[in-house]
Every structure is written in structure tokens, then in C-alpha cells.
Scaffold this motif. Structure first.
Motif, PDB file in Angstrom:
ATOM      1  N   SER A  82       0.811  -1.221   0.000  1.00 16.29           N
ATOM      2  CA  SER A  82       0.000   0.000   0.000  1.00 16.29           C
ATOM      3  C   SER A  82       0.841   1.267   0.000  1.00 16.29           C
ATOM      4  N   ALA A  83       2.112   1.153   0.324  1.00 17.21           N
ATOM      5  CA  ALA A  83       2.996   2.322   0.314  1.00 17.21           C
ATOM      6  C   ALA A  83       3.116   2.916  -1.085  1.00 17.21           C
ATOM      7  N   LEU A  84       2.716   2.162  -2.103  1.00 22.20           N
ATOM      8  CA  LEU A  84       2.765   2.673  -3.475  1.00 22.20           C
ATOM      9  C   LEU A  84       2.000   3.984  -3.602  1.00 22.20           C
ATOM     10  N   GLN A  85       0.958   4.157  -2.828  1.00 19.62           N
ATOM     11  CA  GLN A  85       0.151   5.384  -2.923  1.00 19.62           C
ATOM     12  C   GLN A  85       0.959   6.631  -2.603  1.00 19.62           C
ATOM     13  N   TYR A  86       2.059   6.493  -1.877  1.00 18.76           N
ATOM     14  CA  TYR A  86       2.862   7.648  -1.484  1.00 18.76           C
ATOM     15  C   TYR A  86       4.064   7.876  -2.401  1.00 18.76           C
ATOM     16  N   ALA A  87       4.280   6.986  -3.344  1.00 17.57           N
ATOM     17  CA  ALA A  87       5.402   7.124  -4.285  1.00 17.57           C
ATOM     18  C   ALA A  87       5.138   8.276  -5.254  1.00 17.57           C
ATOM     19  N   SER A  88       6.205   8.741  -5.876  1.00 19.87           N
ATOM     20  CA  SER A  88       6.059   9.788  -6.895  1.00 19.87           C
ATOM     21  C   SER A  88       5.246   9.240  -8.065  1.00 19.87           C
ATOM     22  N   GLU A  89       4.689  10.138  -8.850  1.00 20.65           N
ATOM     23  CA  GLU A  89       3.917   9.728 -10.027  1.00 20.65           C
ATOM     24  C   GLU A  89       4.786   8.874 -10.957  1.00 20.65           C
ATOM     25  N   GLU A  90       6.047   9.272 -11.088  1.00 16.95           N
ATOM     26  CA  GLU A  90       6.973   8.528 -11.957  1.00 16.95           C
ATOM     27  C   GLU A  90       7.125   7.079 -11.481  1.00 16.95           C
ATOM     28  N   LEU A  91       7.309   6.890 -10.190  1.00  9.49           N
ATOM     29  CA  LEU A  91       7.518   5.534  -9.675  1.00  9.49           C
ATOM     30  C   LEU A  91       6.227   4.724  -9.613  1.00  9.49           C
ATOM     31  N   LYS A  92       5.091   5.389  -9.587  1.00  7.26           N
ATOM     32  CA  LYS A  92       3.821   4.666  -9.676  1.00  7.26           C
ATOM     33  C   LYS A  92       3.648   4.032 -11.057  1.00  7.26           C
ATOM     34  N   ASN A  93       4.449   4.489 -12.014  1.00  5.79           N
ATOM     35  CA  ASN A  93       4.438   3.929 -13.365  1.00  5.79           C
ATOM     36  C   ASN A  93       5.615   3.007 -13.639  1.00  5.79           C
ATOM     37  N   ASP A  94       6.490   2.853 -12.692  1.00  2.87           N
ATOM     38  CA  ASP A  94       7.677   2.020 -12.885  1.00  2.87           C
ATOM     39  C   ASP A  94       7.274   0.545 -12.727  1.00  2.87           C
ATOM     40  N   PRO A  95       7.448  -0.250 -13.782  1.00  4.62           N
ATOM     41  CA  PRO A  95       7.003  -1.653 -13.730  1.00  4.62           C
ATOM     42  C   PRO A  95       7.603  -2.454 -12.575  1.00  4.62           C
ATOM     43  N   GLU A  96       8.859  -2.231 -12.274  1.00  9.45           N
ATOM     44  CA  GLU A  96       9.512  -2.979 -11.195  1.00  9.45           C
ATOM     45  C   GLU A  96       8.902  -2.626  -9.832  1.00  9.45           C
ATOM     46  N   VAL A  97       8.660  -1.360  -9.606  1.00 11.26           N
ATOM     47  CA  VAL A  97       8.069  -0.907  -8.344  1.00 11.26           C
ATOM     48  C   VAL A  97       6.646  -1.430  -8.214  1.00 11.26           C
ATOM     49  N   VAL A  98       5.883  -1.296  -9.284  1.00 13.46           N
ATOM     50  CA  VAL A  98       4.485  -1.745  -9.259  1.00 13.46           C
ATOM     51  C   VAL A  98       4.408  -3.243  -9.024  1.00 13.46           C
ATOM     52  N   LEU A  99       5.259  -4.006  -9.678  1.00  5.75           N
ATOM     53  CA  LEU A  99       5.256  -5.452  -9.506  1.00  5.75           C
ATOM     54  C   LEU A  99       5.516  -5.835  -8.054  1.00  5.75           C
ATOM     55  N   GLU A 100       6.500  -5.194  -7.433  1.00  7.83           N
ATOM     56  CA  GLU A 100       6.782  -5.486  -6.016  1.00  7.83           C
ATOM     57  C   GLU A 100       5.593  -5.134  -5.135  1.00  7.83           C
ATOM     58  N   ALA A 101       4.960  -4.013  -5.425  1.00  7.76           N
ATOM     59  CA  ALA A 101       3.818  -3.588  -4.607  1.00  7.76           C
ATOM     60  C   ALA A 101       2.663  -4.579  -4.708  1.00  7.76           C
ATOM     61  N   VAL A 102       2.331  -4.996  -5.930  1.00  6.65           N
ATOM     62  CA  VAL A 102       1.179  -5.891  -6.087  1.00  6.65           C
ATOM     63  C   VAL A 102       1.498  -7.314  -5.648  1.00  6.65           C
ATOM     64  N   LYS A 103       2.766  -7.678  -5.655  1.00  5.64           N
ATOM     65  CA  LYS A 103       3.138  -8.984  -5.096  1.00  5.64           C
ATOM     66  C   LYS A 103       2.835  -9.008  -3.605  1.00  5.64           C
ATOM     67  N   LYS A 104       3.082  -7.893  -2.949  1.00  5.23           N
ATOM     68  CA  LYS A 104       2.865  -7.790  -1.505  1.00  5.23           C
ATOM     69  C   LYS A 104       1.385  -7.588  -1.179  1.00  5.23           C
ATOM     70  N   ASN A 105       0.722  -6.817  -2.031  1.00  7.46           N
ATOM     71  CA  ASN A 105      -0.677  -6.479  -1.777  1.00  7.46           C
ATOM     72  C   ASN A 105      -1.357  -6.171  -3.104  1.00  7.46           C
ATOM     73  N   GLY A 106      -2.200  -7.080  -3.570  1.00  5.45           N
ATOM     74  CA  GLY A 106      -2.891  -6.903  -4.843  1.00  5.45           C
ATOM     75  C   GLY A 106      -3.705  -5.630  -4.919  1.00  5.45           C
ATOM     76  N   TRP A 107      -4.172  -5.160  -3.773  1.00  7.36           N
ATOM     77  CA  TRP A 107      -4.962  -3.932  -3.760  1.00  7.36           C
ATOM     78  C   TRP A 107      -4.134  -2.704  -4.119  1.00  7.36           C
ATOM     79  N   ALA A 108      -2.817  -2.814  -4.108  1.00  7.50           N
ATOM     80  CA  ALA A 108      -1.953  -1.685  -4.461  1.00  7.50           C
ATOM     81  C   ALA A 108      -2.165  -1.263  -5.907  1.00  7.50           C
ATOM     82  N   LEU A 109      -2.773  -2.131  -6.684  1.00  6.43           N
ATOM     83  CA  LEU A 109      -3.045  -1.819  -8.087  1.00  6.43           C
ATOM     84  C   LEU A 109      -3.853  -0.535  -8.228  1.00  6.43           C
ATOM     85  N   GLN A 110      -4.659  -0.214  -7.260  1.00  5.31           N
ATOM     86  CA  GLN A 110      -5.484   0.995  -7.342  1.00  5.31           C
ATOM     87  C   GLN A 110      -4.654   2.275  -7.379  1.00  5.31           C
ATOM     88  N   TYR A 111      -3.386   2.204  -6.997  1.00  7.42           N
ATOM     89  CA  TYR A 111      -2.536   3.396  -6.982  1.00  7.42           C
ATOM     90  C   TYR A 111      -1.696   3.546  -8.242  1.00  7.42           C
TER      91      TYR A 111
END
Length: 127
Positions: free
Chosen positions: A78-107
Motif C-alpha cells: 500500500s505504500a505505493l500510494q505515497y510514491a512519486s507519479e513517476e515511480l507509480k508507473n515504474d514496472p519494477e516498483v508496481v510489480l513489487e507492490a502488487v506482489k505484496k498487496n494486490g490492492w496496491a493496483l489501485q494506486y
């Protein structure tokens, strides 16, 4: 944490070693740190290792630091919601976030099929 700031001298929250000691115990103490320390990747990294959502209290520039954001989302997707807009689009960051919490996809700003698939694998109701 409550109203602990009133009982501890504000000077301490500008002291790096004091703040590091506090955030090692509870990442949310980053909220009380001085602006300078909220802008210090080392301090924020220690805080997000304890609780990824402490990224919320980091400076904008640190929220754009990939190393710090990766540690945050690995600890709590869920920490993805606090990342910069650029990192919210970074495939590596997003993949780690959704691996930990599928609901992170909303960010995620830009949704790609691979990210959605990973989220569904982790938590089928994420969509």
C-alpha cells in the motif's frame, strides 16, 4: 505516538541519531522529524523498512528515490500510494507492490496487463 512531540524537545527531531533511533522502533516517527531529515534517504529508508507507509512523511524528492520506494512497497504494498507519479508507473516498483498487496493496483497510474495479472494471482478480488 499520540501527542509525544509536546513532551520531547523539537531540537531532538532535527538530530539524525535521535530520529534514527526512533524510526527503528516505529516508522511513523518520521512524521515528527525535521524537514531536513524527511529529505534524508538514509533516515527514510530506516523508517520504511519498519513500516512502508511511513513513506507518506518523506519529502517529495525521497518519494522519487527508487531504492527507498522499493523498500517501502516490499514492506507494505500500500505504500505505493505515497510514491512519486513517476515511480507509480515504474514496472519494477508496481510489480513489487502488487506482489505484496494486490490492492496496491489501485494506486497505479498506467495499468498494464502484466500488472493486473500479478495482482489477480495475489488476490483475485483486487479488480
Amino acid at each position: 505516538m499520540g501527542n509525544c512531540r509536546s513532551t520531547i524537545d523539537d531540537e531532538n527531531w532535527s538530530n539524525k541519531s535521535f530520529v534514527l533511533k526512533k524510526v527503528r522502533k516505529n516508522g511513523y516517527y518520521l512524521k515528527l522529524a525535521s524537514i531536513e531529515l524527511k529529505n534524508d534517504p538514509e533516515v527514510v529508508l530506516v523508517a520504511v523498512k519498519k513500516d512502508g507507509r511511513a513513506l507518506n512523511y518523506a519529502s517529495e524528492s525521497v518519494r522519487n528515490n527508487k531504492e527507498v520506494v522499493m523498500k517501502a512497497v516490499k514492506q507494505n504494498g500500500s505504500a505505493l500510494q505515497y510514491a512519486s507519479e513517476e515511480l507509480k508507473n515504474d514496472p519494477e516498483v508496481v510489480l513489487e507492490a502488487v506482489k505484496k498487496n494486490g490492492w496496491a493496483l489501485q494506486y497505479v497510474i498506467t495499468r498494464r496487463f502484466g500488472r493486473i495479472l500479478e495482482a489477480v494471482k495475489n488476490d483475485g478480488v483486487a479488480l
